[in-house]
Write a protein that holds these residues in place. Sequence first.
Motif, PDB file in Angstrom:
ATOM      1  N   GLY A 145      -6.926  -3.897   7.885  1.00  0.00           N
ATOM      2  CA  GLY A 145      -6.194  -2.636   8.040  1.00  0.00           C
ATOM      3  C   GLY A 145      -6.447  -1.705   6.867  1.00  0.00           C
ATOM      4  N   GLY A 146      -5.590  -0.707   6.744  1.00  0.00           N
ATOM      5  CA  GLY A 146      -5.760   0.295   5.711  1.00  0.00           C
ATOM      6  C   GLY A 146      -5.332  -0.198   4.340  1.00  0.00           C
ATOM      7  N   VAL A 147      -6.012   0.294   3.304  1.00  0.00           N
ATOM      8  CA  VAL A 147      -5.696  -0.014   1.909  1.00  0.00           C
ATOM      9  C   VAL A 147      -5.482   1.303   1.186  1.00  0.00           C
ATOM     10  CG1 VAL A 147      -6.546  -1.012  -0.240  1.00  0.00           C
ATOM     11  CG2 VAL A 147      -7.033  -2.140   1.926  1.00  0.00           C
ATOM     12  N   ARG A 148      -4.441   1.346   0.361  1.00  0.00           N
ATOM     13  CA  ARG A 148      -4.167   2.539  -0.431  1.00  0.00           C
ATOM     14  C   ARG A 148      -4.032   2.164  -1.897  1.00  0.00           C
ATOM     15  NH1 ARG A 148       0.477   5.737   3.070  1.00  0.00           N
ATOM     16  NH2 ARG A 148      -0.693   5.829   5.027  1.00  0.00           N
ATOM     17  N   CYS A 149      -4.659   2.957  -2.750  1.00  0.00           N
ATOM     18  CA  CYS A 149      -4.560   2.766  -4.194  1.00  0.00           C
ATOM     19  C   CYS A 149      -4.444   4.120  -4.868  1.00  0.00           C
ATOM     20  CB  CYS A 149      -5.791   2.012  -4.720  1.00  0.00           C
ATOM     21  SG  CYS A 149      -5.812   0.229  -4.321  1.00  0.00           S
ATOM     22  N   SER A 150      -4.467   4.109  -6.197  1.00  0.00           N
ATOM     23  CA  SER A 150      -4.422   5.335  -6.979  1.00  0.00           C
ATOM     24  C   SER A 150      -5.657   5.434  -7.850  1.00  0.00           C
ATOM     25  CB  SER A 150      -3.176   5.361  -7.869  1.00  0.00           C
ATOM     26  OG  SER A 150      -1.993   5.378  -7.106  1.00  0.00           O
TER      27      SER A 150
END
Length: 442
Positions: A188-193
């Motif tokens: 699925g989707g991955v989010r980081c900064s």
Amino acid sequence: MPKRKAAIAVGGVAALGAAALLLPHANASQDGGQAAGGTARTLKAAQASGLAAQLQKALGDAFAGSYYDGGRQQLVVNVVSGDNNVIQQAKKAGAVVRQVKNSTRDLKAAATTLKTKATIPGTSWAVDPRTDKILVTADSTVTGAKWDRLQSTVQGLGSGMATLKKSAGTFKTFVSGGDAIFAQTQQGGVRCSLGFNVTASDGSPAFLTAGHCGVAAKDWSDSQNGQPVATVDQAKFPGNDFSLVKYDDPSTQAPSEVNVGNGQTVQINQAADATVGETVFRMGSTTGLHDGKVTGLDATVNFQSETNPGGVDTVNGLIQTDVCAEPGDSGGSLFTQDGSAVGLTSGGSGDCTSGGETFFQPVTAALQATGATLGNGAGDQSGSADPSAPAGDQSGAGDQSGAGDQSGSADPSASAGDPSGSGGDQSGAGSGDDGSSLTSTR
């Protein structure tokens, strides 16, 4: 075709309520000069870090760590030798000298024992020069036989060598739930900064983020369903926790700055090693801007492995802080009031409601390993705000085409990702005791 400026804001985008940058005249009187007679100097945190490095070399085996006393704005140096020459040498350099029992060699030996006997998921340890001990922390998953094993190992180090405490949360990497940079994986989707824009060794524009983000996905976008704009070049996790990600368009302008919300930025001028006791600021795409103190160095964290059930992902050499963070803040920037890049958000326990511990990959180590450099990168940074200007005066902000018009006060919603739902209201202020005037909520 005009050059495309990086649409990914360094450190992610804060919510509309993000704290303003109240700029730093508080430090103007701190010249760092040494008083007569070798008395302790009044120092900014960055000056203290430089002095500590010099004294570590000069004192050799007598040096047993140091920390920054933010209240007095002084560097405290631990020494294990009773040699008066050693003590006078440190005092003449402008430090406060404290004689302690445990040497650096002793503390490192104790850390090696912990690694051998107590590498348990949910544990961490770091040298705390304020107590001249190793601070060992166990999260809420360390119970029963695991707790007994950890406790026994700490006791076996001997009296006065380590302290053991419990953390209410669970140590984890903060890899999901943000809104700054995005990737798709089979799970699925991955989010980081994004951490800091840099220039790769081949001269191409790039950025640093967490290693566990770069291991999770290779291609990264500046919007949730957008086309990739950057590709992972190097990723290290576990062991270390950093990634070098190159922009796909070599003409991308990647300014060396941290976006702290409300159209304001902090210019990043150099990388610096952390100093225990100094005030630091963390910017992340989920929770925005928060501040706190460095509480330990050379920390080891044993994360529960997400790919190997029952396994451990151990990361070494981290900076330990009391700054909060939440999922999605991974990779975000840790920096100082004077524009020094210090760390990349790795993981920790807790959240920004109850607090907790957060660990950071040192930027200096990431730059050395990747060959990247901080600085202007491929872009013109004349558009960034003047740090000496009063808060709210952004007349120096230039055209940020491709990332929204930031003349005057930019609309944060024009930057990477949709900031709606991130971070909540961050209008509170928390000024550090080292003279810093950058404000945030904690």
